[in-house]
Each structure stands twice: as C-alpha cells, then as structure tokens.
Design a protein around this motif. Structure first.
Motif, PDB file in Angstrom:
ATOM      1  N   ASP A 159     -25.031  23.462 -58.478  1.00  0.00           N
ATOM      2  CA  ASP A 159     -23.740  22.805 -58.246  1.00  0.00           C
ATOM      3  C   ASP A 159     -23.778  21.398 -58.831  1.00  0.00           C
ATOM      4  O   ASP A 159     -24.482  20.524 -58.328  1.00  0.00           O
ATOM      5  CB  ASP A 159     -23.441  22.762 -56.736  1.00  0.00           C
ATOM      6  CG  ASP A 159     -22.089  22.143 -56.421  1.00  0.00           C
ATOM      7  OD1 ASP A 159     -21.281  21.980 -57.364  1.00  0.00           O
ATOM      8  OD2 ASP A 159     -21.860  21.819 -55.250  1.00  0.00           O
ATOM      9  N   ASP A 161     -20.842  19.761 -59.354  1.00  0.00           N
ATOM     10  CA  ASP A 161     -19.675  19.064 -58.822  1.00  0.00           C
ATOM     11  C   ASP A 161     -20.144  18.267 -57.607  1.00  0.00           C
ATOM     12  O   ASP A 161     -20.699  18.829 -56.674  1.00  0.00           O
ATOM     13  CB  ASP A 161     -18.613  20.091 -58.420  1.00  0.00           C
ATOM     14  CG  ASP A 161     -17.366  19.442 -57.869  1.00  0.00           C
ATOM     15  OD1 ASP A 161     -17.480  18.498 -57.062  1.00  0.00           O
ATOM     16  OD2 ASP A 161     -16.282  19.893 -58.246  1.00  0.00           O
ATOM     17  N   VAL A 167     -17.168  23.411 -55.711  1.00  0.00           N
ATOM     18  CA  VAL A 167     -18.359  23.662 -56.537  1.00  0.00           C
ATOM     19  C   VAL A 167     -17.932  23.653 -58.000  1.00  0.00           C
ATOM     20  O   VAL A 167     -16.762  23.833 -58.340  1.00  0.00           O
ATOM     21  CB  VAL A 167     -19.029  25.019 -56.175  1.00  0.00           C
ATOM     22  CG1 VAL A 167     -19.607  24.971 -54.798  1.00  0.00           C
ATOM     23  CG2 VAL A 167     -18.077  26.174 -56.353  1.00  0.00           C
TER      24      VAL A 167
END
Length: 168
Positions: A159, A161, A167
């Motif tokens: 992930d 983000d 995500v």
C-alpha cells in the motif's frame, strides 16, 4: 445356428440384444408342421447396425484441483435411424468400470455443459453410449477427463497510498 421357435399363430420373433453376429449373413425362417419342416425357407439379409458417436471433446474450464466443468461436444453417429438418445457416464476407465450416469441427451443435441465444481472423485473418463428403443449400446466411445489446474502463488500487495481508509 438355431435361434428359436414361434408358436402357431405368431408372426414375430425377438432376437435378444447383443446376440453375436459371428459369420452370419442371413436370417432364415422355416415353416413347420407336425409332419416336417419346410425345405425352402424365407430369408432376410442380416444387417448389423453400428451407431457410435465420434470426436468427443472436453476442455476443463474449472480451474480448481480435483474438480472439473465445461462444455462436452461430440459428432453424431453416421447412422442415426435407430438412435433415440445419448447416455453420458463418468467412469474409471474407457470401457466403463464403476460408471456413473451423468446425463441423458435426446438425439439432435450433440453437446452438454458439465457444471463447474463437479468433483473428479475416482473418475478418469467420460463415456458416451448411444441408445435405441431396444437397449443401450454395449461399447461406448470415451475421452479422458483431464483436470486443468490454475494456481496463483506468491501474491503480495504494498500500500503506497498514505491515507487511512484507502489503498493504492
């Protein structure tokens, strides 16, 4: 070779299914009285009809191990005059050991779909017998059931983000 008698007043005789043809080419019918048997019989040419499917194809589209599913197709017999249906079985081998009836398909349809997630169990072959009004064919045509397996391994996800609740 003697097949049997027809009683007085009768005009038909049933030959049992799967009676070996051997080298016979004709059926001879003699009339008989209490005195003697007719010396010149009526004769019919013996025609042994063979009606087997061909070109059976099955491609497993269920990707799970020990399960199969997908389309089965076949070519109809050359002679279908006496065929009324196809009987589809699963079996341990190509001659029908431990066979299990799967479907009965009417003449005119040359395909069926095996449902996804059908357990392979002990079955290694799919058999197709033709059926007449008299009986089921004694020798089937067959194809091997080849289990197609697709496994995904080594999957990971990172992930990037940095927001909580999303995500990416």
């Amino acid at each position: 070779s003697f097949l049997g008698n027809v009683t007085k007043g009768g005009n038909s005789f049933k030959v049992l299914e799967n009676t070996p043809v051997s080298t016979w080419t004709h059926v001879a019918v003699f009339a008989r009285s209490s005195l003697a048997e007719q010396t010149t019989p009526a004769a019919l040419i013996l025609m042994d009809m063979s009606s087997s499917v061909s070109g059976i194809e099955f491609h497993d589209q269920d990707l799970d191990e020990t399960e199969f599913g997908g389309p089965v197709t076949w070519n109809p017999p050359k002679h279908v005059e006496r065929v009324i249906a196809y009987r589809i079985y699963f079996a341990q081998d190509e001659v029908g050991v431990a066979r299990l009836l799967s479907s009965i398909i009417r003449l005119g349809t040359n395909a069926l779909t095996l449902l996804d997630n059908t357990p392979l169990d002990v079955y290694a072959h799919l058999l197709i017998y033709t059926e007449s009004h008299l009986c089921e064919q004694s020798t089937p045509m067959s194809t091997a059931l080849i289990d197609t397996i697709s496994m995904i391994e080594g999957v990971s996800f990172a992930d990037y983000d940095l927001d909580e609740g999303s995500v990416g």
